[in-house]
Design an enzyme around this catalytic site. Structure first.
Site, PDB file in Angstrom:
ATOM      1  N   ASP A 324      -6.999  62.971   7.646  1.00  0.00           N
ATOM      2  CA  ASP A 324      -7.732  64.071   8.242  1.00  0.00           C
ATOM      3  C   ASP A 324      -9.220  63.690   8.267  1.00  0.00           C
ATOM      4  O   ASP A 324      -9.638  62.730   7.599  1.00  0.00           O
ATOM      5  CB  ASP A 324      -7.504  65.331   7.390  1.00  0.00           C
ATOM      6  CG  ASP A 324      -8.176  66.550   7.980  1.00  0.00           C
ATOM      7  OD1 ASP A 324      -8.154  66.696   9.210  1.00  0.00           O
ATOM      8  OD2 ASP A 324      -8.726  67.346   7.206  1.00  0.00           O
ATOM      9  N   ASP A 507      -6.655  67.663   3.138  1.00  0.00           N
ATOM     10  CA  ASP A 507      -7.059  68.627   2.114  1.00  0.00           C
ATOM     11  C   ASP A 507      -6.850  70.085   2.493  1.00  0.00           C
ATOM     12  O   ASP A 507      -6.991  70.967   1.658  1.00  0.00           O
ATOM     13  CB  ASP A 507      -8.539  68.422   1.754  1.00  0.00           C
ATOM     14  CG  ASP A 507      -9.471  68.851   2.880  1.00  0.00           C
ATOM     15  OD1 ASP A 507      -9.051  68.788   4.044  1.00  0.00           O
ATOM     16  OD2 ASP A 507     -10.608  69.248   2.580  1.00  0.00           O
ATOM     17  N   ASP A 511      -2.799  70.891   6.609  1.00  0.00           N
ATOM     18  CA  ASP A 511      -2.293  69.539   6.322  1.00  0.00           C
ATOM     19  C   ASP A 511      -1.015  69.553   5.493  1.00  0.00           C
ATOM     20  O   ASP A 511      -0.360  68.518   5.348  1.00  0.00           O
ATOM     21  CB  ASP A 511      -3.354  68.724   5.570  1.00  0.00           C
ATOM     22  CG  ASP A 511      -4.579  68.446   6.411  1.00  0.00           C
ATOM     23  OD1 ASP A 511      -4.425  68.294   7.636  1.00  0.00           O
ATOM     24  OD2 ASP A 511      -5.686  68.388   5.848  1.00  0.00           O
TER      25      ASP A 511
END
Length: 613
Positions: A324, A507, A511
């Protein structure tokens, strides 16, 4: 060595030394004086003391129907040695085996203590403010959200909270591995498990204990002890198949040559006993789990919590890393990069408008702009303000002109930069404030290092194309996926997993599905959502992406140590087994092949804990 033992280990060590000295004394004394049966009974008593634990465990195994283990092999081998008059060898095998077991216990104890020390993250009680202004000592489980707690100098913080009075230096090394103190003051959030190293603070509880950061860390640590790697599972299955085969070969070695080829019965019985001692799979059974346990301990010491040793193997096998962007590669904290005021507009007036309008917004970019502009509150600049969630803010100036503040799309502009705020006055663009999200320190160097481990590294983010593309370019990545929804992230991961294992680093709540379904899901520290921490296999507690390089180094070191130990054990055992079959291996060589090799491989596994990565 004695200094590193607990009381039970120290007692066992002294017992082995005393029995060893008595055995040596009896052996030397019997060389000069004829003792008759007293010699045999003396050695037998020493044998019972030296091997009492092995003999009891072997007997219990027979009762339970699971006799064919290392205790059974040792018992049969040493009793056989005794039967043919090799008393010293019988006692020596038990002594050396007991010493090997003690060494293993100490090594395992130290590894477990290294991991368990992290479980002692919080105090048992906390000081809670009562209505009358005094404090009461309460269990952490009785603390509720909104309670005010007093934490003094040197005390641990039991639950997550926000400082409402005082300031302090905080030691967060117990979970982040970072030795530098963190300064915290009024309004700052503090995490459970932090230690107040200088100062006195009062905090307002934001999460009860079960939902606190420390509780989630403790759960991760406890889970790690129960999860076995593929190598550990293989060794367990191998030992169950291997032991019956070894017993069968020993019986054949003891009986076939004397019965069919005229061999000396005592000679081949001794060879069989030697064969049994050597063939114990102790070194294999001990060194592989201990290597992984040491790897888990080293990772924990560096603020990386791994749920199970199997993830070390998966990390090494994976060929794709997806990550990410915001909060993982970047700080997630926005700052003003540039301000542009159009001709014909007063800069102070426009910035006052932006500041006071953005105070009405809850968007993180708006909050960052307010913090950094830091202008005066002026409530008389506009009227009829309206916050249009996800788009921007509209209002009317005091002279009747329409004010629009927000994205280029909201203002109807061609500018596609999603990291900018635009303001128009009376339908004309008045100013632009450009925002950037800082890349985390060492992220670029870490990506360069990770290219040694992964053939493909890509950003997968819900952010806009321009933002993701720029970050990807700055980090030297060849690929990225922008403007993707959570379900699309999952599809991307599933498509890439057809070519091999996929590691995902993230995080946020969005996700969680990918973290759960990736070969290895890694969440990034205190910024991670509760759901992300629970879904992940590994937690990097300080949230620094640079820890990924350290994690890969630990995984590589651990897996390499396992392979080295297994190779060494098998080569030594096979060599001495062949020598034993043809009568060239003594009982002493067999002892080295079992206990000696065990100690060498245990030491080799234990060195992991002392490594700096």
């Amino acid at each position: 060595m004695v200094k590193n033992m607990n009381d039970s280990h120290r007692q066992k060590f002294y017992e082995i030394i005393i029995i060893g000295l008595l055995t040596l004394f009896l052996f030397i004394f019997s060389k000069f004086f004829f003792l008759g049966d007293l010699r045999k009974w003396g050695f037998f008593i020493l044998y019972l003391f030296a091997g009492r634990e092995v003999l009891v465990d072997a007997f219990r195994g027979i009762i339970r129907g699971s006799a064919l283990d290392e205790n059974f092999l040792m018992t049969v081998a040493t009793l056989t040695a005794f039967f043919i008059g090799e008393y010293l060898e019988a006692v020596a095998v038990m002594l050396f085996y007991s010493f090997g077991e003690l060494f293993e216990d100490i090594a395992t104890y130290r590894s477990r203590e290294n991991i368990k020390s992290l479980i002692d993250l919080v105090p048992e009680v906390a000081n809670r403010l009562k209505e009358d202004g005094t404090y009461e000592e309460v269990d952490l489980d009785d603390i509720e959200v909104g309670d005010i707690l007093l934490i003094r100098d040197g005390e641990k913080i039991g639950v997550d909270g926000k400082i409402v009075e005082g300031s302090a230096s905080l030691d967060t090394s117990s979970i982040t591995g970072e030795s530098m103190p963190v300064e915290a003051g009024l309004g700052d959030s503090v995490l459970s498990s932090s230690i107040v190293s200088d100062g006195i603070i009062k905090i307002e509880v934001e999460n009860d204990f079960d939902d606190s950061y420390a509780a989630k860390i403790m759960e991760l640590i406890e889970d790690s002890a129960g999860s076995k790697s593929n190598s550990e599972k293989f060794v367990t299955r191998f030992a169950k198949i291997y032991t019956p085969i070894v017993v069968g070969l020993a019986i054949a070695l003891a009986l076939i040559p004397p019965l069919f080829f005229g061999g000396d019965f005592n000679d081949y019985l001794f060879r069989a006993a030697t064969f049994l001692v050597l063939s114990c799979p102790c070194a294999l059974v001990l060194s592989v789990p201990l290597s992984f346990m040491s790897g888990l301990g080293l990772a924990s010491k560096n603020g990386i919590l791994v749920k199970g040793s199997q993830f070390f193997e998966r990390l090494e096998k994976a060929n794709t890393l997806l990550t990410d962007k915001t909060g993982t590669l970047t700080t997630g904290k926005f700052k003003i990069r540039d301000i542009k005021i159009e001709d014909g507009f007063d800069k102070d007036y426009i910035l006052d408008l932006v500041y006071n309008l953005e105070k009405l917004s809850t968007h993180p970019i708006g909050s960052a702009v307010v913090d950094q502009l830091a202008r005066e509150d002026k409530n008389d600049l506009f009227k009829d303000s309206k916050n249009i969630k996800g788009r921007g803010i509209s209002a009317i100036s005091l002279d009747g002109r329409e004010i629009k503040l927000g994205s280029s799309k909201f203002l109807g502009l061609d500018n596609k930069d999603a990291r900018a705020i635009f303001i128009s006055l009376g339908g004309k663009l008045a100013g632009s404030i450009y925002i950037e999200d800082d890349i985390k320190e060492k992220s670029k160097d870490t990506i360069l290092r990770l290219k040694e481990d992964f053939t493909k590294i890509a950003i997968v983010s819900g952010d806009n194309e321009i933002s993701v593309s720029e970050t990807s370019k700055k980090l030297g990545l060849d690929d990225y996926y922008a403007e993707v929804m959570p379900d699309e992230k999952l599809h991307i991961m599933e498509d890439l997993s057809k070519d091999g294992g996929v590691v995902f680093v993230g995080d946020g709540i969005n996700d969680s599905p990918v973290l759960k379904n990736a070969s290895v899901g890694i969440s990034m520290g205190e910024s991670s959502s509760d759901l992300a921490i629970e879904a992940s296999d590994i937690l990097i507690t300080n949230g620094q992406f640079s820890q990924m390089a350290r994690l890969m180094d630990i995984a590589r070191l651990t897996n390499k140590t396992v392979r080295e130990n297994v190779t060494f054990i098998m080569l030594v055992k096979l060599t001495i087994l062949l020598l034993g079959l043809f009568g060239y291996a003594s009982m002493w060589l067999a002892i080295f092949g079992d206990v000696g090799v065990s100690i060498i491989t245990i030491l080799w596994a234990m060195r992991i804990l002392g490594k700096k990565v």
